[in-house]
Design a protein around this motif. Structure first.
Motif, PDB file in Angstrom:
ATOM      1  N   PRO A  55      -4.168   3.899 -11.966  1.00 31.71           N
ATOM      2  CA  PRO A  55      -2.856   3.301 -12.303  1.00 31.71           C
ATOM      3  C   PRO A  55      -1.741   4.327 -12.425  1.00 31.71           C
ATOM      4  O   PRO A  55      -0.570   4.009 -12.177  1.00 31.71           O
ATOM      5  CB  PRO A  55      -3.120   2.582 -13.639  1.00 31.71           C
ATOM      6  CG  PRO A  55      -4.365   3.191 -14.180  1.00 31.71           C
ATOM      7  CD  PRO A  55      -5.179   3.596 -13.002  1.00 31.71           C
ATOM      8  N   HIS A  56      -2.080   5.553 -12.788  1.00 31.08           N
ATOM      9  CA  HIS A  56      -1.061   6.596 -12.889  1.00 31.08           C
ATOM     10  C   HIS A  56      -0.609   7.063 -11.506  1.00 31.08           C
ATOM     11  O   HIS A  56       0.563   7.414 -11.314  1.00 31.08           O
ATOM     12  CB  HIS A  56      -1.599   7.758 -13.714  1.00 31.08           C
ATOM     13  CG  HIS A  56      -2.058   7.351 -15.088  1.00 31.08           C
ATOM     14  ND1 HIS A  56      -1.187   6.959 -16.070  1.00 31.08           N
ATOM     15  CD2 HIS A  56      -3.308   7.242 -15.622  1.00 31.08           C
ATOM     16  CE1 HIS A  56      -1.865   6.633 -17.163  1.00 31.08           C
ATOM     17  NE2 HIS A  56      -3.149   6.804 -16.914  1.00 31.08           N
ATOM     18  N   LEU A  57      -1.523   7.057 -10.547  1.00 29.64           N
ATOM     19  CA  LEU A  57      -1.146   7.352  -9.170  1.00 29.64           C
ATOM     20  C   LEU A  57      -0.240   6.250  -8.629  1.00 29.64           C
ATOM     21  O   LEU A  57       0.741   6.522  -7.926  1.00 29.64           O
ATOM     22  CB  LEU A  57      -2.392   7.497  -8.293  1.00 29.64           C
ATOM     23  CG  LEU A  57      -3.312   8.675  -8.608  1.00 29.64           C
ATOM     24  CD1 LEU A  57      -4.584   8.595  -7.770  1.00 29.64           C
ATOM     25  CD2 LEU A  57      -2.603  10.007  -8.376  1.00 29.64           C
ATOM     26  N   VAL A  58      -0.561   5.002  -8.962  1.00 23.90           N
ATOM     27  CA  VAL A  58       0.292   3.882  -8.560  1.00 23.90           C
ATOM     28  C   VAL A  58       1.697   4.069  -9.120  1.00 23.90           C
ATOM     29  O   VAL A  58       2.695   3.937  -8.402  1.00 23.90           O
ATOM     30  CB  VAL A  58      -0.295   2.537  -9.036  1.00 23.90           C
ATOM     31  CG1 VAL A  58       0.688   1.394  -8.759  1.00 23.90           C
ATOM     32  CG2 VAL A  58      -1.626   2.248  -8.358  1.00 23.90           C
ATOM     33  N   ASN A  59       1.793   4.384 -10.404  1.00 22.01           N
ATOM     34  CA  ASN A  59       3.101   4.551 -11.035  1.00 22.01           C
ATOM     35  C   ASN A  59       3.903   5.675 -10.391  1.00 22.01           C
ATOM     36  O   ASN A  59       5.113   5.542 -10.176  1.00 22.01           O
ATOM     37  CB  ASN A  59       2.934   4.828 -12.532  1.00 22.01           C
ATOM     38  CG  ASN A  59       2.495   3.608 -13.311  1.00 22.01           C
ATOM     39  OD1 ASN A  59       2.699   2.471 -12.863  1.00 22.01           O
ATOM     40  ND2 ASN A  59       1.886   3.829 -14.460  1.00 22.01           N
ATOM     41  N   ARG A  60       3.226   6.782 -10.072  1.00 24.88           N
ATOM     42  CA  ARG A  60       3.940   7.923  -9.478  1.00 24.88           C
ATOM     43  C   ARG A  60       4.466   7.579  -8.095  1.00 24.88           C
ATOM     44  O   ARG A  60       5.616   7.912  -7.757  1.00 24.88           O
ATOM     45  CB  ARG A  60       3.019   9.147  -9.402  1.00 24.88           C
ATOM     46  CG  ARG A  60       3.724  10.396  -8.856  1.00 24.88           C
ATOM     47  CD  ARG A  60       4.863  10.813  -9.769  1.00 24.88           C
ATOM     48  NE  ARG A  60       5.632  11.943  -9.245  1.00 24.88           N
ATOM     49  CZ  ARG A  60       6.624  11.836  -8.370  1.00 24.88           C
ATOM     50  NH1 ARG A  60       6.976  10.650  -7.898  1.00 24.88           N
ATOM     51  NH2 ARG A  60       7.285  12.913  -7.966  1.00 24.88           N
ATOM     52  N   LEU A  61       3.661   6.917  -7.280  1.00 19.95           N
ATOM     53  CA  LEU A  61       4.119   6.560  -5.943  1.00 19.95           C
ATOM     54  C   LEU A  61       5.144   5.433  -5.989  1.00 19.95           C
ATOM     55  O   LEU A  61       6.071   5.396  -5.174  1.00 19.95           O
ATOM     56  CB  LEU A  61       2.930   6.161  -5.068  1.00 19.95           C
ATOM     57  CG  LEU A  61       1.916   7.269  -4.761  1.00 19.95           C
ATOM     58  CD1 LEU A  61       0.938   6.813  -3.694  1.00 19.95           C
ATOM     59  CD2 LEU A  61       2.603   8.556  -4.324  1.00 19.95           C
ATOM     60  N   ARG A  62       4.984   4.514  -6.936  1.00 19.34           N
ATOM     61  CA  ARG A  62       5.976   3.447  -7.092  1.00 19.34           C
ATOM     62  C   ARG A  62       7.346   4.036  -7.417  1.00 19.34           C
ATOM     63  O   ARG A  62       8.368   3.618  -6.879  1.00 19.34           O
ATOM     64  CB  ARG A  62       5.542   2.491  -8.199  1.00 19.34           C
ATOM     65  CG  ARG A  62       6.497   1.314  -8.412  1.00 19.34           C
ATOM     66  CD  ARG A  62       6.173   0.598  -9.707  1.00 19.34           C
ATOM     67  NE  ARG A  62       4.906  -0.109  -9.631  1.00 19.34           N
ATOM     68  CZ  ARG A  62       4.007  -0.101 -10.611  1.00 19.34           C
ATOM     69  NH1 ARG A  62       4.222   0.606 -11.715  1.00 19.34           N
ATOM     70  NH2 ARG A  62       2.895  -0.800 -10.494  1.00 19.34           N
ATOM     71  N   TRP A  63       7.359   5.011  -8.309  1.00 25.15           N
ATOM     72  CA  TRP A  63       8.623   5.652  -8.684  1.00 25.15           C
ATOM     73  C   TRP A  63       9.220   6.401  -7.511  1.00 25.15           C
ATOM     74  O   TRP A  63      10.432   6.333  -7.273  1.00 25.15           O
ATOM     75  CB  TRP A  63       8.383   6.588  -9.869  1.00 25.15           C
ATOM     76  CG  TRP A  63       9.616   7.256 -10.380  1.00 25.15           C
ATOM     77  CD1 TRP A  63       9.855   8.595 -10.463  1.00 25.15           C
ATOM     78  CD2 TRP A  63      10.791   6.625 -10.904  1.00 25.15           C
ATOM     79  NE1 TRP A  63      11.102   8.833 -10.995  1.00 25.15           N
ATOM     80  CE2 TRP A  63      11.700   7.645 -11.279  1.00 25.15           C
ATOM     81  CE3 TRP A  63      11.158   5.290 -11.092  1.00 25.15           C
ATOM     82  CZ2 TRP A  63      12.951   7.373 -11.814  1.00 25.15           C
ATOM     83  CZ3 TRP A  63      12.415   5.018 -11.639  1.00 25.15           C
ATOM     84  CH2 TRP A  63      13.284   6.060 -11.989  1.00 25.15           C
ATOM     85  N   HIS A  64       8.393   7.092  -6.750  1.00 27.52           N
ATOM     86  CA  HIS A  64       8.883   7.786  -5.557  1.00 27.52           C
ATOM     87  C   HIS A  64       9.483   6.793  -4.576  1.00 27.52           C
ATOM     88  O   HIS A  64      10.567   7.034  -4.022  1.00 27.52           O
ATOM     89  CB  HIS A  64       7.746   8.550  -4.875  1.00 27.52           C
ATOM     90  CG  HIS A  64       8.074   8.938  -3.464  1.00 27.52           C
ATOM     91  ND1 HIS A  64       8.966   9.948  -3.151  1.00 27.52           N
ATOM     92  CD2 HIS A  64       7.667   8.414  -2.269  1.00 27.52           C
ATOM     93  CE1 HIS A  64       9.085  10.039  -1.842  1.00 27.52           C
ATOM     94  NE2 HIS A  64       8.319   9.124  -1.287  1.00 27.52           N
ATOM     95  N   VAL A 112       0.865  -1.175   0.000  1.00 25.71           N
ATOM     96  CA  VAL A 112       0.000   0.000   0.000  1.00 25.71           C
ATOM     97  C   VAL A 112       0.902   1.225   0.000  1.00 25.71           C
ATOM     98  O   VAL A 112       1.612   1.501   0.962  1.00 25.71           O
ATOM     99  CB  VAL A 112      -0.933   0.017   1.227  1.00 25.71           C
ATOM    100  CG1 VAL A 112      -1.866   1.213   1.146  1.00 25.71           C
ATOM    101  CG2 VAL A 112      -1.732  -1.270   1.310  1.00 25.71           C
ATOM    102  N   LEU A 113       0.898   1.952  -1.101  1.00 31.45           N
ATOM    103  CA  LEU A 113       1.809   3.080  -1.276  1.00 31.45           C
ATOM    104  C   LEU A 113       1.225   4.399  -0.789  1.00 31.45           C
ATOM    105  O   LEU A 113       1.969   5.320  -0.450  1.00 31.45           O
ATOM    106  CB  LEU A 113       2.190   3.222  -2.755  1.00 31.45           C
ATOM    107  CG  LEU A 113       2.779   1.983  -3.427  1.00 31.45           C
ATOM    108  CD1 LEU A 113       3.143   2.290  -4.873  1.00 31.45           C
ATOM    109  CD2 LEU A 113       3.987   1.468  -2.668  1.00 31.45           C
ATOM    110  N   GLY A 114      -0.090   4.509  -0.797  1.00 26.80           N
ATOM    111  CA  GLY A 114      -0.712   5.763  -0.396  1.00 26.80           C
ATOM    112  C   GLY A 114      -2.205   5.602  -0.254  1.00 26.80           C
ATOM    113  O   GLY A 114      -2.760   4.514  -0.402  1.00 26.80           O
TER     114      GLY A 114
END
Length: 258
Positions: free
Chosen positions: A158-167, A130-132
């Motif tokens: 999915p774009h929120l997932v990608n942004r938090l995954r990258w962070h 759980v990233l956020g």
């Protein structure tokens, strides 16, 4: 709708600071889905708990402190969400609304004084991590969130997932592995070199995102053999999860020993 999603995605990618990126996300979502107040949490991906207070729109630090003091462990909406199978849930999807708003201490002492009646809640997940999480709130006068609002959030998800995954990946490298590498990168490279050729093949497949079945099929071995190799890899590298292997592998390959 698609154009607005692309605009939000572009904005998220252009902002490097994660707090600013979360604020941009809330501000741009509000342009297409009205909400009176909103919170965007960053979670510890393995523990599933917030990393500090959220980035917010019209939800103050005093509001958050009051919530943490009195309702962090008595939030019926969050509890109901986590046992539901709904990815993006409205409060009216989760609770028997007339009864809940009449009897709930959380609603009457926390939400109602803030003129909050309806909400949307969702956690941003990458597999089991759980990233956020995001909470959007509306007053009773502005009405409940509709299906079009939920569809918009599903497109953005999915774009929120990608942004938090990258962070998460960047912060893990910079904050966790960087000091480790300064002292022990030689040793970590040595540990990778201790892997057998087959174990290195399996590790590479994991880094590419392959499942155990996909690894077994591509290497012509059984799933049980894949699991055995993974156990050996984890033991040799002193790690416990595939995500740790991916980050460690990427870090070692991006920082070759000189």
């Amino acid at each position: 709708m698609v154009k607005k999603i692309l605009e939000i995605v572009a904005a998220l990618g252009a902002v490097t600071d994660i707090d600013n990126a979360r604020l941009v996300a809330l501000e741009m979502i509000r342009q297409v889905i009205w909400f009176d107040r909103g919170n965007f949490f960053l979670y510890h991906p393995f523990l599933g708990v917030p990393q500090g207070p959220p980035v917010s729109l019209d939800f103050t630090m005093d509001n958050y402190s009051f919530y943490m003091q009195h309702f962090a462990h008595a939030d019926e909406l969050l509890q109901a969400y986590r046992i539901s199978n709904i990815l993006i849930a409205r409060s009216t999807d989760l609770m028997p609304y007339h009864e809940w708003t009449r009897k709930s201490k959380y609603y009457n002492e926390m939400l109602k004084p803030l003129n909050i009646h309806y909400s949307v809640i969702f956690e941003i997940k990458d597999g089991q991590m759980v990233l956020g999480g995001m909470c959007l709130f509306r007053s009773i006068n502005n009405g409940d969130f509709n299906q079009e609002d939920i569809n918009m959030l599903h497109l953005l998800y999915p774009h929120l997932v990608n942004r938090l995954r990258w962070h998460f990946f960047l912060s893990s490298v910079n904050n966790t592995f960087q000091p480790f590498a300064q002292n022990k990168l030689n040793n970590m490279t040595f540990l990778f070199n201790r892997l057998t050729e087959r174990e290195r093949n399996v590790a590479c497949k994991v880094v590419l995102g392959c499942s155990n079945l996909e690894i077994a099929t591509s290497l012509g071995i059984s799933i049980n053999t894949v699991k055995m190799h993974l156990q050996n890899i984890f033991a040799k590298l002193d790690i416990k999860r595939r995500s740790q292997l991916i980050m460690l592998y990427n870090f070692v390959n991006q920082h070759p020993v000189k």
